[in-house]
Enzyme design. Structure first.
Site, PDB file in Angstrom:
ATOM      1  N   GLY A  14       0.856  -1.194   0.000  1.00 42.41           N
ATOM      2  CA  GLY A  14       0.000   0.000   0.000  1.00 42.41           C
ATOM      3  C   GLY A  14       0.885   1.233   0.000  1.00 42.41           C
ATOM      4  N   ASP A 131       0.488   1.466   8.473  1.00 42.43           N
ATOM      5  CA  ASP A 131       0.154   0.551   9.579  1.00 42.43           C
ATOM      6  C   ASP A 131       1.150   0.577  10.734  1.00 42.43           C
ATOM      7  OD1 ASP A 131      -1.906  -0.260   7.919  1.00 42.43           O
ATOM      8  OD2 ASP A 131      -0.759  -1.917   7.079  1.00 42.43           O
ATOM      9  N   ARG A 247     -24.720   5.317  14.118  1.00 41.89           N
ATOM     10  CA  ARG A 247     -24.290   5.286  12.715  1.00 41.89           C
ATOM     11  C   ARG A 247     -22.895   4.670  12.632  1.00 41.89           C
ATOM     12  NH1 ARG A 247     -28.849   6.338  12.152  1.00 41.89           N
ATOM     13  NH2 ARG A 247     -29.839   8.027  10.966  1.00 41.89           N
TER      14      ARG A 247
HETATM   15  O1  F6P Z   1      -1.174  -1.795   4.528  1.00 40.89           O
HETATM   16  C1  F6P Z   1      -1.812  -0.589   4.310  1.00 40.89           C
HETATM   17  C2  F6P Z   1      -3.314  -0.767   4.221  1.00 40.89           C
HETATM   18  O2  F6P Z   1      -3.896   0.479   3.969  1.00 40.89           O
HETATM   19  C3  F6P Z   1      -3.955  -1.445   5.439  1.00 40.89           C
HETATM   20  O3  F6P Z   1      -4.148  -0.579   6.520  1.00 40.89           O
HETATM   21  C4  F6P Z   1      -5.234  -1.981   4.838  1.00 40.89           C
HETATM   22  O4  F6P Z   1      -5.673  -3.116   5.540  1.00 40.89           O
HETATM   23  C5  F6P Z   1      -4.805  -2.348   3.442  1.00 40.89           C
HETATM   24  O5  F6P Z   1      -3.629  -1.626   3.155  1.00 40.89           O
HETATM   25  C6  F6P Z   1      -5.820  -2.069   2.379  1.00 40.89           C
HETATM   26  O6  F6P Z   1      -5.344  -2.613   1.198  1.00 40.89           O
HETATM   27  P1  F6P Z   1      -5.930  -2.313  -0.242  1.00 40.89           P
HETATM   28  O7  F6P Z   1      -5.487  -0.938  -0.645  1.00 40.89           O
HETATM   29  O8  F6P Z   1      -5.352  -3.375  -1.087  1.00 40.89           O
HETATM   30  O9  F6P Z   1      -7.422  -2.378  -0.117  1.00 40.89           O
END
Ligand code: F6P
Length: 323
Positions: A14, A131, A247
């Site tokens: 990510g 993260d 919500r």
């Molecule tokens: O590792 C970074 C992150 O944003 C996590 O916090 C999240 O679980 C994941 O990537 C989301 O991944 P993607 O962009 O593939 O949906």
């Protein structure tokens, strides 16, 4: 071991704010030393398919304040296979590279660990993920920006929550670590922080039933043991209380974007600089991290160990605020 003439840069997993700052410092220092930098596009796939961008000083001139990564990122399925890693190595040799600098998170370094062992390539890692899940370093690039994005966004949710006297369940990212949940929860003065097993929904419901609560925000970490966390918690609370409307908001990928904070920019510059200096010295095979504001080196094997937050602090937060 000869003189370093050409290196590859990869951003993987990510994307995270601050990756560009690291790229910028690597490229400026490298170009000053007459070293060419190839930025492989969209993660390991760029090396596998020999898809790259030559990174001149001009290309990285204005990028320090940009979110994301100018060379693209991704989670390569092919790199998980030996065949894929062989292709990547072939292109490493084809381009006559003298080393790689790879910026990414836990998944990225699990791949690096295998790659260096198989092909004995000089690699330096830079922790880049919102993260904060790299073992051994206090911070990863993007974590501070994501935390600040959560806070700015949930402050807005608080306005409407308070005005309409509603409870809001807000789900935040963070993979299996609860750093974003814990620290945003504290900074937002949340009523409750839900991560892993450290929560008690019955107690939370009785607190809500009593009324008179000090905050209407409940922060839920994604990947909580309960499964699709915020939905199940929402359903449970909704079916148990009548005195508040409730919500649910999933903050989602907004947490990954945006201009990096000052902390992430400076961290990117520092880690990038150390990475290129070490590659040149042929001192490699570790992740560059930061501990008590000092640069440290973490062997790849160690960097992928499970990083745990102090789970006790969530327990104490929930108990302390709600008794
Ligand atoms: O590792 C970074 C992150 O944003 C996590 O916090 C999240 O679980 C994941 O990537 C989301 O991944 P993607 O962009 O593939 O949906």
């Amino acid at each position: 071991m000869g003189t370093t003439k050409k290196i590859g840069i990869i951003t993987s997993g990510g994307d995270s704010p601050g990756m560009n700052a690291a790229i910028k410092s690597i490229v400026h220092y490298a170009n000053m030393k007459n070293i060419n930098c190839l930025g492989f596009k969209y993660g390991y796939d760029g090396l596998i398919n020999n898809n790259y961008l030559l990174l001149s000083n001009n290309k990285v001139k204005d990028i320090i304040g940009f979110g994301g990564t100018i060379i693209g990122s991704g989670r390569s399925i092919e790199f998980l296979t030996k065949k894929g890693r062989k292709k990547a190595y072939k292109n490493y040799l084809y381009n006559k590279l003298d080393g790689l600098i790879i910026i990414g998170g836990n998944g990225t370094f699990t791949g690096v660990n295998k790659f260096t062992k198989e092909f004995n390539i000089p690699i330096i890692g830079i922790p880049g993920t919102i993260d904060n899940d790299i073992y051994g370093t206090d911070l990863t690039l993007g974590y501070d920006t994501a935390l600040n994005t959560i806070i700015k966004t949930v402050d807005k949710i608080k306005d409407t929550a308070n005005s309409n006297n509603r409870i809001f369940i807000v789900e935040v990212m963070g993979k299996k670590t609860g750093y974003l949940a814990l620290n945003s929860g504290i900074a937002l003065d949340a009523l409750y922080i839900i991560f892993n097993r450290e929560y008690n929904l019955k107690k939370l419901v009785s607190l809500l039933k009593k009324g008179n609560i000090f905050s209407k925000i409940i922060i839920v970490a994604e990947n909580t043991k309960i499964g699709s966390a915020s939905k199940k918690i929402y359903n449970f609370i909704k079916s148990s209380i009548t005195n508040y409307e409730i919500r649910r908001t999933i903050l989602g990928h907004i947490q990954r974007g945006g201009s990096p904070t000052c902390i992430d920019r400076i961290l990117g510059i520092r880690l990038g600089l150390e990475a290129i200096k070490k590659i040149i010295k042929y001192d490699n095979n570790f992740v560059i991290g930061i501990k008590k504001n000092k640069i440290i080196h973490i062997p790849f094997e160690k960097s992928v160990r499970k990083k745990k937050i102090d789970i006790n602090s969530i327990y104490i937060y929930n108990k302390f605020y709600n008794t």
